[in-house]
Design an enzyme around this catalytic site. Structure first.
Site, PDB file in Angstrom:
ATOM      1  N   CYS A  63      -7.109 -19.323  45.401  1.00 10.69           N
ATOM      2  CA  CYS A  63      -6.087 -18.385  45.549  1.00 10.69           C
ATOM      3  C   CYS A  63      -5.794 -17.563  46.648  1.00 10.69           C
ATOM      4  O   CYS A  63      -4.868 -17.250  47.185  1.00 10.69           O
ATOM      5  CB  CYS A  63      -5.893 -17.578  44.043  1.00 10.69           C
ATOM      6  N   PHE A  85      -2.051 -14.562  36.126  1.00  8.65           N
ATOM      7  CA  PHE A  85      -2.909 -13.569  36.731  1.00  8.65           C
ATOM      8  C   PHE A  85      -4.567 -13.803  36.219  1.00  8.65           C
ATOM      9  O   PHE A  85      -5.546 -12.945  36.609  1.00  8.65           O
ATOM     10  CB  PHE A  85      -2.649 -12.274  36.447  1.00  8.65           C
ATOM     11  N   ASP A  97      -0.767 -34.540  32.839  1.00  8.08           N
ATOM     12  CA  ASP A  97      -1.216 -34.635  33.989  1.00  8.08           C
ATOM     13  C   ASP A  97      -1.341 -36.171  34.563  1.00  8.08           C
ATOM     14  O   ASP A  97      -1.498 -36.922  33.907  1.00  8.08           O
ATOM     15  CB  ASP A  97      -2.719 -34.185  34.023  1.00  8.08           C
ATOM     16  N   ALA A 103       0.069  -9.107  44.217  1.00 14.07           N
ATOM     17  CA  ALA A 103      -1.278  -8.558  43.586  1.00 14.07           C
ATOM     18  C   ALA A 103      -2.436  -9.438  44.181  1.00 14.07           C
ATOM     19  O   ALA A 103      -3.456  -8.559  44.434  1.00 14.07           O
ATOM     20  CB  ALA A 103      -1.041  -9.227  42.287  1.00 14.07           C
TER      21      ALA A 103
HETATM   22  P1  NAD Z   1      -5.495 -27.435  39.809  1.00  9.59           P
HETATM   23  O1  NAD Z   1      -5.645 -28.339  41.139  1.00  9.59           O
HETATM   24  O2  NAD Z   1      -6.746 -27.024  39.252  1.00  9.59           O
HETATM   25  O3  NAD Z   1      -4.770 -28.224  38.762  1.00  9.59           O
HETATM   26  C1  NAD Z   1      -3.435 -28.893  39.060  1.00  9.59           C
HETATM   27  C2  NAD Z   1      -3.156 -29.943  38.174  1.00  9.59           C
HETATM   28  O4  NAD Z   1      -1.821 -30.620  38.447  1.00  9.59           O
HETATM   29  C3  NAD Z   1      -3.967 -31.235  38.638  1.00  9.59           C
HETATM   30  O5  NAD Z   1      -4.893 -31.673  37.732  1.00  9.59           O
HETATM   31  C4  NAD Z   1      -3.298 -32.415  39.220  1.00  9.59           C
HETATM   32  O6  NAD Z   1      -3.636 -33.650  38.898  1.00  9.59           O
HETATM   33  C5  NAD Z   1      -1.962 -31.863  38.615  1.00  9.59           C
HETATM   34  N1  NAD Z   1      -0.774 -32.515  39.057  1.00  9.59           N
HETATM   35  C6  NAD Z   1      -0.206 -32.562  40.377  1.00  9.59           C
HETATM   36  N2  NAD Z   1       1.037 -32.929  40.437  1.00  9.59           N
HETATM   37  C7  NAD Z   1       1.595 -33.346  39.381  1.00  9.59           C
HETATM   38  C8  NAD Z   1       2.547 -34.224  38.759  1.00  9.59           C
HETATM   39  N3  NAD Z   1       3.577 -34.319  39.695  1.00  9.59           N
HETATM   40  N4  NAD Z   1       2.822 -34.254  37.321  1.00  9.59           N
HETATM   41  C9  NAD Z   1       1.624 -33.767  36.592  1.00  9.59           C
HETATM   42  N5  NAD Z   1       0.559 -33.469  37.052  1.00  9.59           N
HETATM   43  C10 NAD Z   1       0.335 -33.079  38.179  1.00  9.59           C
HETATM   44  O7  NAD Z   1      -4.750 -26.257  40.165  1.00  9.59           O
HETATM   45  P2  NAD Z   1      -4.978 -24.706  39.344  1.00  9.59           P
HETATM   46  O8  NAD Z   1      -6.283 -24.027  39.832  1.00  9.59           O
HETATM   47  O9  NAD Z   1      -4.633 -24.970  37.932  1.00  9.59           O
HETATM   48  O10 NAD Z   1      -3.504 -24.068  40.099  1.00  9.59           O
HETATM   49  C11 NAD Z   1      -2.361 -24.187  39.628  1.00  9.59           C
HETATM   50  C12 NAD Z   1      -1.525 -23.250  40.080  1.00  9.59           C
HETATM   51  O11 NAD Z   1      -1.878 -22.072  39.487  1.00  9.59           O
HETATM   52  C13 NAD Z   1      -1.468 -23.051  41.621  1.00  9.59           C
HETATM   53  O12 NAD Z   1      -0.271 -22.610  42.206  1.00  9.59           O
HETATM   54  C14 NAD Z   1      -2.419 -21.906  41.579  1.00  9.59           C
HETATM   55  O13 NAD Z   1      -2.157 -21.135  43.072  1.00  9.59           O
HETATM   56  C15 NAD Z   1      -2.072 -20.928  40.472  1.00  9.59           C
HETATM   57  N6  NAD Z   1      -3.068 -20.240  40.087  1.00  9.59           N
HETATM   58  C16 NAD Z   1      -4.451 -20.499  39.943  1.00  9.59           C
HETATM   59  C17 NAD Z   1      -5.341 -19.618  39.479  1.00  9.59           C
HETATM   60  C18 NAD Z   1      -6.643 -20.237  39.371  1.00  9.59           C
HETATM   61  O14 NAD Z   1      -7.557 -19.295  39.259  1.00  9.59           O
HETATM   62  N7  NAD Z   1      -7.161 -21.174  39.815  1.00  9.59           N
HETATM   63  C19 NAD Z   1      -4.994 -18.385  38.893  1.00  9.59           C
HETATM   64  C20 NAD Z   1      -3.759 -18.126  38.992  1.00  9.59           C
HETATM   65  C21 NAD Z   1      -2.760 -18.993  39.716  1.00  9.59           C
HETATM   66  C1  UDX Z   2      -7.988 -14.237  41.648  1.00 10.84           C
HETATM   67  C2  UDX Z   2      -7.353 -13.137  41.223  1.00 10.84           C
HETATM   68  O1  UDX Z   2      -8.147 -12.182  40.842  1.00 10.84           O
HETATM   69  C3  UDX Z   2      -6.369 -13.470  39.839  1.00 10.84           C
HETATM   70  O2  UDX Z   2      -5.868 -12.407  39.102  1.00 10.84           O
HETATM   71  C4  UDX Z   2      -5.629 -14.599  40.300  1.00 10.84           C
HETATM   72  O3  UDX Z   2      -4.860 -14.938  39.205  1.00 10.84           O
HETATM   73  C5  UDX Z   2      -6.242 -15.787  40.842  1.00 10.84           C
HETATM   74  O4  UDX Z   2      -7.037 -15.433  41.999  1.00 10.84           O
HETATM   75  P1  UDX Z   2     -10.183 -15.788  41.227  1.00 10.84           P
HETATM   76  O5  UDX Z   2     -10.131 -16.233  42.656  1.00 10.84           O
HETATM   77  O6  UDX Z   2     -10.292 -16.568  40.125  1.00 10.84           O
HETATM   78  O7  UDX Z   2      -8.902 -14.682  40.892  1.00 10.84           O
HETATM   79  O8  UDX Z   2     -11.609 -14.690  41.105  1.00 10.84           O
HETATM   80  P2  UDX Z   2     -11.475 -13.250  41.745  1.00 10.84           P
HETATM   81  O9  UDX Z   2     -12.460 -12.591  40.646  1.00 10.84           O
HETATM   82  O10 UDX Z   2     -10.456 -12.429  42.054  1.00 10.84           O
HETATM   83  O11 UDX Z   2     -12.494 -13.465  42.755  1.00 10.84           O
HETATM   84  C6  UDX Z   2     -12.215 -14.040  43.860  1.00 10.84           C
HETATM   85  C7  UDX Z   2     -13.418 -13.955  45.136  1.00 10.84           C
HETATM   86  O12 UDX Z   2     -13.597 -12.659  45.725  1.00 10.84           O
HETATM   87  C8  UDX Z   2     -14.682 -14.371  44.671  1.00 10.84           C
HETATM   88  O13 UDX Z   2     -15.190 -15.282  45.733  1.00 10.84           O
HETATM   89  C9  UDX Z   2     -15.403 -13.309  44.227  1.00 10.84           C
HETATM   90  O14 UDX Z   2     -16.844 -13.419  44.596  1.00 10.84           O
HETATM   91  C10 UDX Z   2     -15.020 -12.201  45.313  1.00 10.84           C
HETATM   92  N1  UDX Z   2     -15.040 -10.761  45.038  1.00 10.84           N
HETATM   93  C11 UDX Z   2     -14.258 -10.159  44.087  1.00 10.84           C
HETATM   94  C12 UDX Z   2     -15.756 -10.055  45.927  1.00 10.84           C
HETATM   95  O15 UDX Z   2     -16.464 -10.266  46.863  1.00 10.84           O
HETATM   96  N2  UDX Z   2     -15.966  -8.410  45.571  1.00 10.84           N
HETATM   97  C13 UDX Z   2     -15.384  -8.061  44.397  1.00 10.84           C
HETATM   98  O16 UDX Z   2     -15.513  -6.834  44.377  1.00 10.84           O
HETATM   99  C14 UDX Z   2     -14.622  -9.002  43.712  1.00 10.84           C
END
Ligand code: NAD
Ligand code: UDX
Length: 480
Positions: free
Chosen positions: A272, A158, A33, A219
């Site tokens: 997300c 996911f 990172d 999804a």
């Molecule tokens: P995040 O902001 O927590 O982490 C991203 C990291 O990437 C940061 O630490 C940042 O410093 C680093 N970064 C950015 N540019 C960089 C570069 N050029 N080189 C090295 N490091 C770099 O984000 P996240 O929540 O982990 O999400 C990442 C991706 O996954 C997003 O596209 C998001 O939509 C997807 N995603 C997130 C979730 C979730 O629940 N948070 C679930 C599924 C998918």
């Molecule tokens: C979501 C998707 O579930 C996950 O599959 C994807 O990879 C990333 O986005 P996340 O955002 O981490 O995950 O949490 P999630 O459990 O989906 O909840 C999202 C929001 O919906 C939260 O604020 C939660 O409180 C709300 N929620 C969820 C409701 O209000 N009602 C429900 O029944 C479920």
């Protein structure tokens, strides 16, 4: 030994790679990172994210086959498989502002891979990206390829926060999209071999690149749509005397619908849902599909409506003003078991109450005071009309007090709102809370986690989302 490097040590990159390292002891996994504090935290006893079970997994592998580093170029150049898990937020400026995904971080990661690679690579899209991103990435990588071969795969994640480790250990499915060429299929197989260490083969789905990219957006849109459907129904329940929990129980018993993800709430949050639906809307608009775009827009509109409705309910119940009144806010994270506050409904609810001049006392077991103050002062982007909304003014933020105890938060309060469903809020001593509050004492349960009947016995006036209204609240509808 296969070497994996993951660019981006965030909520996805960190836990995902930790689980790969745990399940595949013969694979060396390095997470890189550009953020020095983040990597320092991953190498310390205080990990940068709170996620149940994560500490144990990291402890078992760190220093053996799991490493965290800021030496991005070295580890990228040495890796066979590179996951890219950088952030892809909504664009706030320029073309597509308010909807399109900002691929700046992705593009800079791809350019860096192209610059430092000396051997063939499999590049895996782990971030959520618009459909056809792989095509753009391919162009960047092969533009100056120095005879190096790249295979791009889409392997969207996911996991949900708060249950990330459980979700990674036992995923409903792993999705891998790739080119339909022999080299593309070989790359798919290489990634399949990694997951096959612990995921049953029938749960590993392979598709073409565009299906994999779109499936992730689809999804999240379907999941968020369920919550907006339930929340829309909750407003109708309140108007008619139906109970949303009973309605959802009855509806969810239909095996075609299913019972999960049907909890009415103050609104969905997280990094997300809104971002990915906006991204989907933008793709629809770019393809001339206005009606389809409008359909998905409504999911976010209902979510905004639900947050506003909650604030209006609080203000109207409390004699149409909360000016100068102390409101205890229990929960600031967007859901339980995480400290993440990205897009949390608490920001809108708190700013709404501050706008009516309330005094807030906020307690969340995982969110720091600094984070709460930053969130409340942050410029908020209006997705529907791309302008920045006013955050809470500096004088309004002075009316916010952040505490580390629910009893302190609720002492002398006029009302309590529950904004996150933390388990510890279910077992608080509500008699003690009631005794120490101003009267009449109100509870607004934005997560339907409390037993309304018991609270009423104590003497509280209770509002639970989508449940039959107390006579007091019914009367205030006409007042509002
Ligand atoms: P995040 O902001 O927590 O982490 C991203 C990291 O990437 C940061 O630490 C940042 O410093 C680093 N970064 C950015 N540019 C960089 C570069 N050029 N080189 C090295 N490091 C770099 O984000 P996240 O929540 O982990 O999400 C990442 C991706 O996954 C997003 O596209 C998001 O939509 C997807 N995603 C997130 C979730 C979730 O629940 N948070 C679930 C599924 C998918
Ligand atoms: C979501 C998707 O579930 C996950 O599959 C994807 O990879 C990333 O986005 P996340 O955002 O981490 O995950 O949490 P999630 O459990 O989906 O909840 C999202 C929001 O919906 C939260 O604020 C939660 O409180 C709300 N929620 C969820 C409701 O209000 N009602 C429900 O029944 C479920």
């Amino acid at each position: 030994m296969v070497k994996i490097c993951c660019i981006g040590a965030g909520y996805v990159g960190g836990p995902t790679m930790a689980v790969i390292a745990l399940k595949c002891p013969k694979i060396e996994v390095t997470v890189v990172d550009i953020s020095v504090p983040r990597i320092t935290a991953w190498n310390s006893d205080q990990l940068p994210i709170y996620e149940p079970g994560l500490d144990e997994v990291v402890k078992q592998c760190r220093g053996k086959n799991l490493f965290f580093s800021t030496d991005v170029e070295k580890h990228v150049s040495e890796a066979d498989i590179i996951f890219v898990s950088v952030n892809t937020p909504t664009k706030t400026q320029g073309l597509g502002a308010g909807k399109a995904a900002d691929l700046t971080y992705w593009e800079s990661a791809a350019r860096m891979i192209a610059n430092v690679s000396k051997s063939d690579k499999i590049v895996v899209e782990k971030s959520t990206v618009p459909v056809k991103t792989a095509e753009a990435i391919e162009k960047i990588l092969t533009h100056n390829s120095k005879e190096i071969k790249y295979q791009i795969l889409s392997n969207p994640e996911f996991l949900a926060e708060g249950t990330a480790i459980q979700d990674l250990f036992n995923p409903d499915r792993v999705l891998i999209g790739g080119r339909e060429t022999p080299d593309g299929q070989k790359a798919i197989q290489a990634l399949k071999d990694v997951y096959a260490h612990w995921v049953p083969e029938d749960r590993i789905i392979t598709t073409n690149l565009w299906s994999a990219e779109l499936s992730k957006l689809a999804a999240n849109a379907f999941l968020a749509q369920r919550i907006s459907s339930v929340n829309a129904m909750s407003a109708l329940c309140e108007a008619t005397g139906a109970d949303v929990t009973q309605v959802c129980h009855a509806v969810g018993k239909d095996s075609r619908i299913g019972s999960r993800f049907l909890n009415a709430s103050v609104g969905f949050g997280g990094s997300c849902f809104q971002k990915d639906i906006l991204n989907l809307i933008y793709i629809c608009e770019c393809n001339g599909l206005t009606e389809v775009a409008n359909y998905w827009k409504q999911v976010i509109k209902v979510n905004d409506y639900q947050k506003n409705r909650f604030v209006n309910r609080i203000v109207s119940s409390m004699f149409n003003t909360v000016s100068g009144k102390k409101i205890a806010v229990l929960g600031f994270a967007f859901k339980k078991d995480t400290g993440d506050t990205r897009e949390t409904p608490a920001i809108d609810v708190c700013n709404g109450l501050l706008g009516d001049k309330a005094r807030l006392s906020i307690y969340d077991p995982q969110v720091t005071e600094d984070q709460i103050r930053r969130d409340l002062s942050m410029n908020k982007f209006d997705w529907d009309h791309p302008i920045h909304l006013q955050p809470a003014s500096p004088s309004a933020v002075k009316r916010v007090n952040v505490v580390w105890d629910a009893y302190q938060a609720t002492k002398d309060a006029h009302g309590v709102c529950i904004l996150t469903e933390w388990d510890e809020y279910k077992t608080l001593d509500y008699q003690r809370i009631y005794d120490n509050m101003q009267k009449p004492a109100f509870i607004f349960d934005g997560r339907n986690i409390l037993d309304g009947a018991k609270l009423r016995e104590i003497g509280f006036i209770v509002y639970s989302i989508g449940k039959p209204l107390d006579p007091w609240l019914k009367d205030t509808i006409s007042m509002a």
